[in-house]
Design an enzyme around this catalytic site. Structure first.
Site, PDB file in Angstrom:
ATOM      1  N   ARG A  89       0.818  -1.324  -0.162  1.00  0.00           N
ATOM      2  CA  ARG A  89      -0.250   0.077  -0.026  1.00  0.00           C
ATOM      3  C   ARG A  89       0.819   1.331  -0.245  1.00  0.00           C
ATOM      4  O   ARG A  89       0.098   2.346  -0.081  1.00  0.00           O
ATOM      5  CB  ARG A  89      -0.836  -0.140   1.309  1.00  0.00           C
ATOM      6  CG  ARG A  89      -2.376  -0.343   1.020  1.00  0.00           C
ATOM      7  CD  ARG A  89      -3.105  -0.372   2.404  1.00  0.00           C
ATOM      8  NE  ARG A  89      -4.544  -0.227   2.291  1.00  0.00           N
ATOM      9  CZ  ARG A  89      -5.208  -1.189   2.409  1.00  0.00           C
ATOM     10  NH1 ARG A  89      -4.849  -2.718   2.436  1.00  0.00           N
ATOM     11  NH2 ARG A  89      -6.584  -1.029   2.527  1.00  0.00           N
ATOM     12  N   ARG A 128     -21.649  -1.711   4.009  1.00  0.00           N
ATOM     13  CA  ARG A 128     -21.023  -2.746   4.753  1.00  0.00           C
ATOM     14  C   ARG A 128     -21.017  -2.396   6.311  1.00  0.00           C
ATOM     15  O   ARG A 128     -20.983  -3.253   7.033  1.00  0.00           O
ATOM     16  CB  ARG A 128     -19.526  -2.756   4.302  1.00  0.00           C
ATOM     17  CG  ARG A 128     -18.804  -4.012   4.902  1.00  0.00           C
ATOM     18  CD  ARG A 128     -17.539  -4.438   4.214  1.00  0.00           C
ATOM     19  NE  ARG A 128     -16.318  -3.289   4.702  1.00  0.00           N
ATOM     20  CZ  ARG A 128     -15.191  -3.362   4.121  1.00  0.00           C
ATOM     21  NH1 ARG A 128     -14.718  -4.180   3.258  1.00  0.00           N
ATOM     22  NH2 ARG A 128     -14.182  -2.163   4.454  1.00  0.00           N
ATOM     23  N   ARG A 145      -9.480   7.158   4.637  1.00  0.00           N
ATOM     24  CA  ARG A 145      -8.905   5.992   3.930  1.00  0.00           C
ATOM     25  C   ARG A 145      -8.619   6.332   2.354  1.00  0.00           C
ATOM     26  O   ARG A 145      -7.701   5.999   1.694  1.00  0.00           O
ATOM     27  CB  ARG A 145      -9.831   4.673   4.243  1.00  0.00           C
ATOM     28  CG  ARG A 145      -9.693   4.337   5.543  1.00  0.00           C
ATOM     29  CD  ARG A 145     -10.932   3.401   5.958  1.00  0.00           C
ATOM     30  NE  ARG A 145     -10.938   2.124   5.057  1.00  0.00           N
ATOM     31  CZ  ARG A 145     -12.130   1.231   4.840  1.00  0.00           C
ATOM     32  NH1 ARG A 145     -13.096   1.827   5.646  1.00  0.00           N
ATOM     33  NH2 ARG A 145     -11.908   0.401   4.257  1.00  0.00           N
TER      34      ARG A 145
HETATM   35  P1  B4P Z   1      -8.398  -3.822   4.010  1.00  0.00           P
HETATM   36  O1  B4P Z   1      -9.258  -4.700   4.801  1.00  0.00           O
HETATM   37  O2  B4P Z   1      -7.646  -4.000   3.084  1.00  0.00           O
HETATM   38  O3  B4P Z   1      -9.668  -2.809   3.531  1.00  0.00           O
HETATM   39  P2  B4P Z   1     -10.769  -2.439   2.190  1.00  0.00           P
HETATM   40  O4  B4P Z   1      -9.406  -1.718   1.414  1.00  0.00           O
HETATM   41  O5  B4P Z   1     -11.741  -1.580   2.716  1.00  0.00           O
HETATM   42  O6  B4P Z   1     -11.321  -3.799   1.641  1.00  0.00           O
HETATM   43  P3  B4P Z   1     -11.496  -4.140   0.020  1.00  0.00           P
HETATM   44  O7  B4P Z   1     -11.018  -3.361  -1.120  1.00  0.00           O
HETATM   45  O8  B4P Z   1     -10.883  -5.476  -0.222  1.00  0.00           O
HETATM   46  O9  B4P Z   1     -13.045  -4.287  -0.118  1.00  0.00           O
HETATM   47  P4  B4P Z   1     -13.934  -5.422  -0.063  1.00  0.00           P
HETATM   48  O10 B4P Z   1     -13.735  -6.627  -1.008  1.00  0.00           O
HETATM   49  O11 B4P Z   1     -14.159  -5.883   1.382  1.00  0.00           O
HETATM   50  O12 B4P Z   1      -7.806  -2.668   5.236  1.00  0.00           O
HETATM   51  C1  B4P Z   1      -8.422  -2.155   6.022  1.00  0.00           C
HETATM   52  C2  B4P Z   1      -7.596  -1.268   7.085  1.00  0.00           C
HETATM   53  O13 B4P Z   1      -6.151  -2.123   7.344  1.00  0.00           O
HETATM   54  C3  B4P Z   1      -6.737  -0.028   6.308  1.00  0.00           C
HETATM   55  O14 B4P Z   1      -7.249   1.097   6.290  1.00  0.00           O
HETATM   56  C4  B4P Z   1      -5.126   0.027   7.176  1.00  0.00           C
HETATM   57  O15 B4P Z   1      -5.432   0.941   8.315  1.00  0.00           O
HETATM   58  C5  B4P Z   1      -4.982  -1.615   7.572  1.00  0.00           C
HETATM   59  N1  B4P Z   1      -4.040  -2.181   6.471  1.00  0.00           N
HETATM   60  C6  B4P Z   1      -4.123  -3.175   5.735  1.00  0.00           C
HETATM   61  N2  B4P Z   1      -3.202  -3.243   4.774  1.00  0.00           N
HETATM   62  C7  B4P Z   1      -2.149  -2.507   5.188  1.00  0.00           C
HETATM   63  C8  B4P Z   1      -1.005  -2.150   4.567  1.00  0.00           C
HETATM   64  N3  B4P Z   1      -0.352  -2.981   3.561  1.00  0.00           N
HETATM   65  N4  B4P Z   1      -0.177  -1.073   4.873  1.00  0.00           N
HETATM   66  C9  B4P Z   1      -0.683  -0.323   6.062  1.00  0.00           C
HETATM   67  N5  B4P Z   1      -1.928  -0.686   6.607  1.00  0.00           N
HETATM   68  C10 B4P Z   1      -2.848  -1.577   6.292  1.00  0.00           C
HETATM   69  O16 B4P Z   1     -15.416  -4.902  -0.528  1.00  0.00           O
HETATM   70  C11 B4P Z   1     -15.899  -3.602   0.163  1.00  0.00           C
HETATM   71  C12 B4P Z   1     -17.599  -3.834   0.135  1.00  0.00           C
HETATM   72  O17 B4P Z   1     -17.884  -3.815  -1.248  1.00  0.00           O
HETATM   73  C13 B4P Z   1     -17.957  -5.066   0.764  1.00  0.00           C
HETATM   74  O18 B4P Z   1     -19.186  -4.737   1.614  1.00  0.00           O
HETATM   75  C14 B4P Z   1     -18.376  -5.990  -0.579  1.00  0.00           C
HETATM   76  O19 B4P Z   1     -19.391  -6.783  -0.070  1.00  0.00           O
HETATM   77  C15 B4P Z   1     -18.954  -4.902  -1.448  1.00  0.00           C
HETATM   78  N6  B4P Z   1     -18.652  -5.484  -2.999  1.00  0.00           N
HETATM   79  C16 B4P Z   1     -17.556  -6.053  -3.366  1.00  0.00           C
HETATM   80  N7  B4P Z   1     -17.640  -6.125  -4.777  1.00  0.00           N
HETATM   81  C17 B4P Z   1     -19.044  -5.725  -4.983  1.00  0.00           C
HETATM   82  C18 B4P Z   1     -19.533  -5.385  -6.356  1.00  0.00           C
HETATM   83  N8  B4P Z   1     -18.987  -5.770  -7.550  1.00  0.00           N
HETATM   84  N9  B4P Z   1     -20.659  -4.633  -6.379  1.00  0.00           N
HETATM   85  C19 B4P Z   1     -20.954  -4.194  -5.311  1.00  0.00           C
HETATM   86  N10 B4P Z   1     -20.598  -4.246  -4.185  1.00  0.00           N
HETATM   87  C20 B4P Z   1     -19.489  -4.874  -4.003  1.00  0.00           C
END
Ligand code: B4P
Length: 189
Positions: A89, A128, A145
């Site tokens: 990231r 979510r 974020r």
């Molecule tokens: P993550 O857990 O990676 O969170 P995210 O980016 O929100 O998730 P993602 O993009 O995977 O979305 P999802 O599929 O769930 O990180 C959380 C936190 O952890 C960060 O803010 C940071 O603090 C820390 N962190 C993690 N990695 C790090 C790193 N490398 N360096 C530093 N800090 C780090 O989808 C989201 C929603 O959309 C879900 O509800 C899903 O059901 C829905 N969805 C998915 N596809 C869809 C579609 N086609 N249509 C409609 N809805 C859809």
């Protein structure tokens, strides 16, 4: 070994698609978000350290993330592929990942980015919040974020474009349609 990075802003669907890809190809899914959340919910020393950072939508320090990924690689020597979801990231994380892989004679095979507009991202994450109650899915934290993404993570696009391993897939539509597009990109590689 196939080392795939699933890339995109928060809420783009990285986690959703990574699970399906790992299942289809028999690869190891590594979500740094899930790893960190598990540490927080078990109340480990690492979890206590990162809890507040995650709840405000900031990025956890590079050093911690790199340490986590080193142990993931060391403990999964027998897998034939990784789907990295949420890592790297930052530019520093990307460079460290390259060094780590090179040590094992490996490199990043492909970076697949999910392209989703910001209105849709916010809508998904607020949705979510209602379904799962994640502490970092409030409107204010989501905004932060996205700021973190633009500031620290988006520059990686250029980094991987220069290596000719970066491909974008439109991430709006049905989960299965998006999955099929991702699979075709992987199979073409
Ligand atoms: P993550 O857990 O990676 O969170 P995210 O980016 O929100 O998730 P993602 O993009 O995977 O979305 P999802 O599929 O769930 O990180 C959380 C936190 O952890 C960060 O803010 C940071 O603090 C820390 N962190 C993690 N990695 C790090 C790193 N490398 N360096 C530093 N800090 C780090 O989808 C989201 C929603 O959309 C879900 O509800 C899903 O059901 C829905 N969805 C998915 N596809 C869809 C579609 N086609 N249509 C409609 N809805 C859809």
């Amino acid at each position: 070994m196939f080392n795939l990075i699933l890339f995109g802003p928060p809420g783009a669907g990285k986690g959703t698609q990574a699970v399906k890809i790992a299942e289809k190809f028999g690869w190891k899914h590594v979500s740094t978000g899930d790893i960190l959340r598990a540490e927080v919910s078990s109340g480990t020393p690492l979890g206590l350290k990162v809890k507040a950072v995650m709840e405000t939508g900031q990025l956890v320090s590079d050093d911690l993330l790199i340490e986590i990924m080193e142990s993931v690689f060391v403990n999964n020597k027998d897998v034939n592929g990784f789907v990295l979801d949420g890592f790297p990231r930052t530019l520093n994380q990307a460079q460290e990942l390259d060094l780590m892989l090179a040590k094992h004679g490996e490199s990043v095979t492909l970076v697949l980015a999910l392209e989703v507009d910001e209105t849709e991202l916010v809508k998904r994450l607020l949705n979510r919040a209602q379904e799962q109650g994640r502490k970092d899915d409030t409107e204010e934290v989501i905004k932060n974020r996205l700021v973190q993404y633009h500031h620290h993570t988006k520059p990686l696009i250029e980094y991987y474009q220069e290596k000719n391993i970066y491909t974008e897939v439109y991430g709006v539509g049905s989960i299965d349609d998006i999955f099929n597009q991702l699979v075709s990109q992987i199979s073409a590689d």
